[in-house]
Each structure stands twice: as structure tokens, then as C-alpha cells.
Design a protein around this motif. Structure first.
Motif, PDB file in Angstrom:
ATOM      1  N   ALA A   1      38.951  38.399  42.561  1.00 56.61           N
ATOM      2  CA  ALA A   1      39.996  37.811  41.728  1.00 56.61           C
ATOM      3  C   ALA A   1      40.225  38.698  40.517  1.00 56.61           C
ATOM      4  O   ALA A   1      39.370  39.508  40.145  1.00 56.61           O
ATOM      5  CB  ALA A   1      39.603  36.404  41.283  1.00 56.61           C
ATOM      6  N   LEU A   2      41.381  38.539  39.920  1.00 55.71           N
ATOM      7  CA  LEU A   2      41.724  39.231  38.689  1.00 55.71           C
ATOM      8  C   LEU A   2      41.687  38.217  37.553  1.00 55.71           C
ATOM      9  O   LEU A   2      42.164  37.097  37.700  1.00 55.71           O
ATOM     10  CB  LEU A   2      43.126  39.829  38.785  1.00 55.71           C
ATOM     11  N   SER A   3      41.125  38.624  36.429  1.00 55.87           N
ATOM     12  CA  SER A   3      41.077  37.700  35.301  1.00 55.87           C
ATOM     13  C   SER A   3      41.378  38.453  34.018  1.00 55.87           C
ATOM     14  O   SER A   3      40.924  39.577  33.813  1.00 55.87           O
ATOM     15  CB  SER A   3      39.714  37.022  35.205  1.00 55.87           C
ATOM     16  N   GLN A   4      42.153  37.822  33.192  1.00 56.98           N
ATOM     17  CA  GLN A   4      42.474  38.341  31.864  1.00 56.98           C
ATOM     18  C   GLN A   4      42.330  37.169  30.913  1.00 56.98           C
ATOM     19  O   GLN A   4      43.141  36.253  30.913  1.00 56.98           O
ATOM     20  CB  GLN A   4      43.891  38.893  31.825  1.00 56.98           C
TER      21      GLN A   4
ATOM     22  N   GLN B   1      42.257  35.671  27.191  1.00 55.64           N
ATOM     23  CA  GLN B   1      42.749  35.968  25.854  1.00 55.64           C
ATOM     24  C   GLN B   1      42.946  34.677  25.079  1.00 55.64           C
ATOM     25  O   GLN B   1      43.020  33.598  25.653  1.00 55.64           O
ATOM     26  CB  GLN B   1      44.038  36.781  25.906  1.00 55.64           C
ATOM     27  N   LEU B   2      43.018  34.816  23.782  1.00 53.77           N
ATOM     28  CA  LEU B   2      43.277  33.683  22.898  1.00 53.77           C
ATOM     29  C   LEU B   2      44.480  34.056  22.047  1.00 53.77           C
ATOM     30  O   LEU B   2      44.364  34.844  21.117  1.00 53.77           O
ATOM     31  CB  LEU B   2      42.058  33.377  22.031  1.00 53.77           C
ATOM     32  N   GLY B   3      45.642  33.512  22.446  1.00 61.84           N
ATOM     33  CA  GLY B   3      46.884  33.901  21.788  1.00 61.84           C
ATOM     34  C   GLY B   3      47.252  35.315  22.195  1.00 61.84           C
ATOM     35  O   GLY B   3      47.379  35.624  23.366  1.00 61.84           O
ATOM     36  N   ASP B   4      47.392  36.216  21.219  1.00 59.15           N
ATOM     37  CA  ASP B   4      47.708  37.616  21.510  1.00 59.15           C
ATOM     38  C   ASP B   4      46.462  38.494  21.566  1.00 59.15           C
ATOM     39  O   ASP B   4      46.541  39.669  21.898  1.00 59.15           O
ATOM     40  CB  ASP B   4      48.667  38.174  20.450  1.00 59.15           C
ATOM     41  N   LYS B   5      45.305  37.953  21.229  1.00 59.05           N
ATOM     42  CA  LYS B   5      44.068  38.733  21.190  1.00 59.05           C
ATOM     43  C   LYS B   5      43.371  38.670  22.555  1.00 59.05           C
ATOM     44  O   LYS B   5      42.922  37.609  22.997  1.00 59.05           O
ATOM     45  CB  LYS B   5      43.152  38.186  20.112  1.00 59.05           C
ATOM     46  N   ARG B   6      43.270  39.810  23.227  1.00 57.08           N
ATOM     47  CA  ARG B   6      42.587  39.872  24.517  1.00 57.08           C
ATOM     48  C   ARG B   6      41.083  39.908  24.303  1.00 57.08           C
ATOM     49  O   ARG B   6      40.573  40.687  23.500  1.00 57.08           O
ATOM     50  CB  ARG B   6      43.024  41.097  25.298  1.00 57.08           C
ATOM     51  N   ILE B   7      40.390  39.061  25.054  1.00 58.08           N
ATOM     52  CA  ILE B   7      38.935  39.008  24.945  1.00 58.08           C
ATOM     53  C   ILE B   7      38.306  39.935  25.970  1.00 58.08           C
ATOM     54  O   ILE B   7      37.471  40.767  25.629  1.00 58.08           O
ATOM     55  CB  ILE B   7      38.441  37.559  25.074  1.00 58.08           C
ATOM     56  N   PHE B   8      38.684  39.795  27.252  1.00 55.82           N
ATOM     57  CA  PHE B   8      38.230  40.745  28.268  1.00 55.82           C
ATOM     58  C   PHE B   8      39.096  40.661  29.510  1.00 55.82           C
ATOM     59  O   PHE B   8      39.760  39.671  29.764  1.00 55.82           O
ATOM     60  CB  PHE B   8      36.746  40.555  28.618  1.00 55.82           C
ATOM     61  N   ASN B   9      39.050  41.728  30.306  1.00 54.79           N
ATOM     62  CA  ASN B   9      39.713  41.817  31.604  1.00 54.79           C
ATOM     63  C   ASN B   9      38.643  42.115  32.641  1.00 54.79           C
ATOM     64  O   ASN B   9      37.812  43.001  32.435  1.00 54.79           O
ATOM     65  CB  ASN B   9      40.748  42.943  31.625  1.00 54.79           C
ATOM     66  N   GLN B  10      38.681  41.407  33.749  1.00 54.32           N
ATOM     67  CA  GLN B  10      37.721  41.642  34.827  1.00 54.32           C
ATOM     68  C   GLN B  10      38.443  41.565  36.157  1.00 54.32           C
ATOM     69  O   GLN B  10      39.398  40.814  36.320  1.00 54.32           O
ATOM     70  CB  GLN B  10      36.595  40.595  34.812  1.00 54.32           C
ATOM     71  N   ALA B  11      37.948  42.324  37.099  1.00 54.25           N
ATOM     72  CA  ALA B  11      38.473  42.278  38.461  1.00 54.25           C
ATOM     73  C   ALA B  11      37.283  42.333  39.410  1.00 54.25           C
ATOM     74  O   ALA B  11      36.214  42.821  39.058  1.00 54.25           O
ATOM     75  CB  ALA B  11      39.419  43.437  38.720  1.00 54.25           C
ATOM     76  N   GLY B  12      37.485  41.806  40.613  1.00 54.29           N
ATOM     77  CA  GLY B  12      36.420  41.842  41.606  1.00 54.29           C
ATOM     78  C   GLY B  12      35.611  40.568  41.629  1.00 54.29           C
ATOM     79  O   GLY B  12      36.112  39.473  41.377  1.00 54.29           O
ATOM     80  N   SER B  13      34.301  40.723  41.893  1.00 55.93           N
ATOM     81  CA  SER B  13      33.448  39.540  42.077  1.00 55.93           C
ATOM     82  C   SER B  13      33.199  38.790  40.772  1.00 55.93           C
ATOM     83  O   SER B  13      33.059  37.567  40.771  1.00 55.93           O
ATOM     84  CB  SER B  13      32.119  39.944  42.712  1.00 55.93           C
ATOM     85  N   ILE B  14      33.169  39.486  39.650  1.00 58.74           N
ATOM     86  CA  ILE B  14      32.988  38.800  38.364  1.00 58.74           C
ATOM     87  C   ILE B  14      34.219  37.955  38.054  1.00 58.74           C
ATOM     88  O   ILE B  14      34.111  36.812  37.601  1.00 58.74           O
ATOM     89  CB  ILE B  14      32.696  39.817  37.241  1.00 58.74           C
ATOM     90  N   GLY B  15      35.387  38.496  38.294  1.00 58.77           N
ATOM     91  CA  GLY B  15      36.616  37.718  38.129  1.00 58.77           C
ATOM     92  C   GLY B  15      36.663  36.529  39.069  1.00 58.77           C
ATOM     93  O   GLY B  15      37.150  35.457  38.716  1.00 58.77           O
ATOM     94  N   PHE B  16      36.112  36.714  40.294  1.00 60.54           N
ATOM     95  CA  PHE B  16      36.069  35.628  41.268  1.00 60.54           C
ATOM     96  C   PHE B  16      35.163  34.496  40.798  1.00 60.54           C
ATOM     97  O   PHE B  16      35.510  33.310  40.926  1.00 60.54           O
ATOM     98  CB  PHE B  16      35.595  36.169  42.616  1.00 60.54           C
ATOM     99  N   LEU B  17      34.000  34.832  40.230  1.00 65.06           N
ATOM    100  CA  LEU B  17      33.100  33.798  39.697  1.00 65.06           C
ATOM    101  C   LEU B  17      33.759  33.049  38.544  1.00 65.06           C
ATOM    102  O   LEU B  17      33.641  31.825  38.431  1.00 65.06           O
ATOM    103  CB  LEU B  17      31.783  34.421  39.249  1.00 65.06           C
TER     104      LEU B  17
END
Length: 128
Positions: A72-75, A77-93
Motif C-alpha cells: 500500500a501507499l501511505s502519506q 500529514q497534518l494539514g500542510d505539514k507532511r509527517i511521513f511517506n511510506q510504500a510497500g509492506s509498512i504502508g500496508f500495515l
């Protein structure tokens, strides 16, 4: 019924011209202006302690997208501030954890978890 809905309509019996049966028919008369409807809205807002509704504010918490195959893909963020982007198994979890938490009841959470468990052990194909 229209009075119960309080939409500004009135129920009034009117005799239909050229009605052969001689019975009365009921017609809904629309309000002549929208002041009655708008007045109801103002009264409802006053009951809540507000004269005007607050403007809508959107808070972007990010994006989660399941792409298949345990990834899965995950982004986040809180408002306009990005906290982290992850892809793959971590995004899936992260996607699965958010999916379970967003279920309405404990019963549906348990059913979803049990379904994922069955799928992991037996697979999706039940025709064999």
C-alpha cells in the motif's frame, strides 16, 4: 404529514372543479416565498446558540491506497505539514490498522480481522 415536516407547506382541502365524484381532494400548496423555510433554519440555529453556521474547514490527514499484493501507499500529514511517506509492506500495515480502527463496531472489527486471518491461512479460492 407536511405540517409534521414543517417545511412551509400547508394541507388544505380544496374541492376540484368539475369533479364528478363530489369528494374533496387534498393538494399541497407550496409556500408563496422562501421566508418561511429560511425562518425555520434561523430558528433551528438559534436553538443551538448560533445565528450563523461556522464555515467548513478541511483538515487533510493524508492518503492511504491499497495497491494489492500486500502493498500500500501511505502519506500521513497534518494539514500542510507532511509527517511521513511510506510504500510497500509498512504502508500496508498502516492501511490495515486504519481500516480496522475505522470500523463502526467491535463486531465488525472482529469479523474483518477473522476474515483476514482466514484468507491468510486458506487463501481466497474456496472452490477447490
Amino acid at each position: 404529514v407536511a405540517r409534521l415536516l414543517n417545511r412551509g407547506y400547508t394541507l388544505s382541502p380544496e374541492k376540484v372543479a368539475n369533479d364528478s365524484s363530489g369528494e374533496h381532494s387534498f393538494f399541497l400548496e407550496a409556500p408563496s416565498n422562501t421566508d418561511a423555510i429560511e425562518g425555520d433554519l434561523v430558528n433551528k440555529l438559534r436553538l443551538r446558540g448560533q445565528v450563523e453556521a461556522k464555515p467548513f474547514e478541511f483538515l487533510n490527514l493524508g492518503i492511504l491506497a491499497y495497491v494489492g499484493g500486500g502493498e500500500a501507499l501511505s502519506q500521513v500529514q497534518l494539514g500542510d505539514k507532511r509527517i511521513f511517506n511510506q510504500a510497500g509492506s509498512i504502508g500496508f500495515l498502516l492501511w490495515r490498522s486504519v481500516y480496522v480502527v475505522k470500523q463502526v463496531s467491535t463486531k465488525t472489527r472482529l469479523l474483518v480481522l477473522f476474515d483476514w486471518f482466514k484468507t491468510k491461512i486458506f487463501g481466497r479460492d474456496v472452490t477447490r
